[in-house]
Design a protein around this motif. Structure first.
Motif, PDB file in Angstrom:
ATOM      1  N   LEU A 120      29.042 -54.032  64.039  1.00 21.72           N
ATOM      2  CA  LEU A 120      28.098 -54.319  63.136  1.00 21.72           C
ATOM      3  C   LEU A 120      26.672 -53.814  63.579  1.00 21.72           C
ATOM      4  O   LEU A 120      25.865 -53.474  62.638  1.00 21.72           O
ATOM      5  N   TYR A 121      26.410 -53.990  64.815  1.00 17.51           N
ATOM      6  CA  TYR A 121      25.036 -53.848  65.206  1.00 17.51           C
ATOM      7  C   TYR A 121      24.846 -52.140  65.348  1.00 17.51           C
ATOM      8  O   TYR A 121      23.744 -51.787  65.216  1.00 17.51           O
ATOM      9  N   SER A 128      19.094 -53.527  67.768  1.00 17.89           N
ATOM     10  CA  SER A 128      19.186 -52.743  69.024  1.00 17.89           C
ATOM     11  C   SER A 128      20.447 -52.228  69.276  1.00 17.89           C
ATOM     12  O   SER A 128      21.232 -53.220  69.346  1.00 17.89           O
ATOM     13  N   CYS A 129      20.735 -51.017  69.425  1.00 13.84           N
ATOM     14  CA  CYS A 129      22.086 -50.525  69.747  1.00 13.84           C
ATOM     15  C   CYS A 129      21.989 -49.291  70.663  1.00 13.84           C
ATOM     16  O   CYS A 129      21.349 -48.321  70.146  1.00 13.84           O
ATOM     17  N   ASN A 130      22.465 -49.405  71.919  1.00 12.44           N
ATOM     18  CA  ASN A 130      22.145 -48.287  72.803  1.00 12.44           C
ATOM     19  C   ASN A 130      23.081 -47.137  72.460  1.00 12.44           C
ATOM     20  O   ASN A 130      22.806 -45.931  72.762  1.00 12.44           O
ATOM     21  N   THR A 136      17.594 -48.816  73.823  1.00  6.26           N
ATOM     22  CA  THR A 136      16.886 -49.810  72.713  1.00  6.26           C
ATOM     23  C   THR A 136      17.351 -51.290  73.396  1.00  6.26           C
ATOM     24  O   THR A 136      17.009 -52.216  72.798  1.00  6.26           O
ATOM     25  N   GLY A 137      18.602 -51.151  73.939  1.00  5.76           N
ATOM     26  CA  GLY A 137      19.125 -52.435  74.142  1.00  5.76           C
ATOM     27  C   GLY A 137      20.602 -52.792  73.293  1.00  5.76           C
ATOM     28  O   GLY A 137      21.058 -51.728  72.401  1.00  5.76           O
ATOM     29  N   CYS A 138      21.425 -53.897  73.579  1.00  4.34           N
ATOM     30  CA  CYS A 138      22.380 -54.203  72.818  1.00  4.34           C
ATOM     31  C   CYS A 138      22.473 -55.566  72.245  1.00  4.34           C
ATOM     32  O   CYS A 138      22.628 -56.448  72.961  1.00  4.34           O
ATOM     33  N   SER A 154      30.058 -52.767  79.520  1.00  6.55           N
ATOM     34  CA  SER A 154      28.795 -52.842  80.309  1.00  6.55           C
ATOM     35  C   SER A 154      27.641 -53.547  79.881  1.00  6.55           C
ATOM     36  O   SER A 154      27.772 -54.193  78.788  1.00  6.55           O
ATOM     37  N   ASP A 155      26.704 -53.630  80.607  1.00  9.46           N
ATOM     38  CA  ASP A 155      25.426 -54.413  80.010  1.00  9.46           C
ATOM     39  C   ASP A 155      24.799 -53.660  78.948  1.00  9.46           C
ATOM     40  O   ASP A 155      23.746 -53.837  78.365  1.00  9.46           O
TER      41      ASP A 155
END
Length: 328
Positions: A120-121, A128-130, A136-138, A154-155
């Motif tokens: 969904l992200y 934020s979605c890498n 941009t982050g997760c 992963s992170d």
């Protein structure tokens, strides 16, 4: 949706030429995933290269007794193929579990392999979605992550691969056939999709100027006794919480041959090599099946809302093998 150039490839060479001329081009087969992503402005290609007319829509028995499945074969044709249903029933079952009849009538084998996550992200451009916007982050990691990965994450990304078909293909040891400017190459499906690492935006090993021509499956006699099991929130075409593709041959009470892959649990279809090693040569009983599932899931890591998937995967694995053992 932004404007784009459209061209219909007449053969493989024209498709490759169009891809090389327009670096931000996307291939269009059935379009069941790509068009949705374009409407949501997640995918914004400069060009669409329509490959739906290429002669890659056949399912043929190979000389060694396996199958060669063309990239443009529709999912419906794959699921209903007598060769597939007889030799690899887990594959037919997985396709039927994967989508409604309308979608299966349009979706292609290559498109199924290349489909992107349904996180969904990833679809929410305010999040934020890498994978969608690297660096941009997760937001899924600290957000509502019930559907997300417990293996291989992963992170940077905890998204899962949505395909059912690919889980069966992973269990069957399928090979993806690829063509590009430098000729042909083949990649095992278990190595075709990438784990996220620090670069989740790179999802496969397919280069931008290459295309899939088909999938090859080797002859596996015991795969005639195989199954696909899928646990989902509703019976009507939901994505998997956990799915299992399994095949097993038992002789004199012991496991001689076994294949296992999991879906809904990782960034790629997850071939369960640890479980296969634990099962091979062992007695075909519930205790051993539990130990094999635990061996595979020893590295599983739950998030705030998806830790239940670890126990769920354990139960689905054991249930599948109990069913196969009872058949034997």
């Amino acid at each position: 949706m932004k404007s784009f150039f459209y061209a219909r490839a007449t053969d493989l060479q024209s498709a490759l030429q169009l891809l090389s001329e327009r670096p931000n081009a996307k291939l269009l087969g059935g379009g069941t995933n790509l068009i949705d992503l374009m409407r949501e402005n997640i995918e914004q290609p400069d060009a669409l290269v329509d490959v739906s007319g290429l002669p890659l829509d056949r399912i043929e028995a190979s000389a060694d007794g396996g199958l060669v499945i063309g990239a443009a074969v529709k999912n419906t044709a794959l699921a209903l193929s007598p060769l597939v249903r007889e030799r690899y029933p887990m594959l037919a079952q997985a396709v039927l579990f994967g989508a409604s009849g309308q979608i299966r009538n349009m979706a292609t084998v290559a498109g199924n392999i290349m489909q992107r996550t349904r996180c969904l992200y990833f679809y929410d451009r305010t999040a934020s979605c890498n994978k969608r916007a690297p660096g941009t982050g997760c937001d899924a990691i600290g957000g509502f992550n019930r559907m997300h990965a417990i293996l291989g994450a992963s992170d940077s990304c905890v998204a899962t691969h949505p395909s059912d078909m690919c889980v069966a293909l992973a269990a069957l040891g399928a090979v993806v056939n690829i063509v590009g400017p430098n000729g042909e190459r083949s990649v095992p499906l278990t190595e075709f999709h990438r784990l996220p690492g620090d670069s989740p935006q790179f999802e496969t090993v397919l280069a931008p100027n290459e295309l899939i021509t088909g999938v090859a499956i080797s002859p596996i006699a015991f795969a005639r006794h195989s199954l696909y099991r899928k646990v989902r929130d509703r019976a009507s075409y939901a994505f998997a919480l956990v799915s299992v593709a399994a095949a097993m041959e038992v002789r004199e009470g012991k496991v001689c041959y076994v294949r296992l892959a999991l879906g809904g649990v990782a960034h790629k279809p997850w071939r369960a090599f640890e479980a296969e090693r634990a099962l091979t040569g062992a007695p075909a009983d519930r205790r051993v099946f539990l130990a094999a599932a635990d061996a595979e899931l020893a590295v599983a890591k739950g998030l705030t809302y998806n830790s239940f998937k670890i126990e769920l995967a354990r139960r689905v694995i054991v249930g599948a093998f109990v069913e196969l053992a009872n058949r034997s």
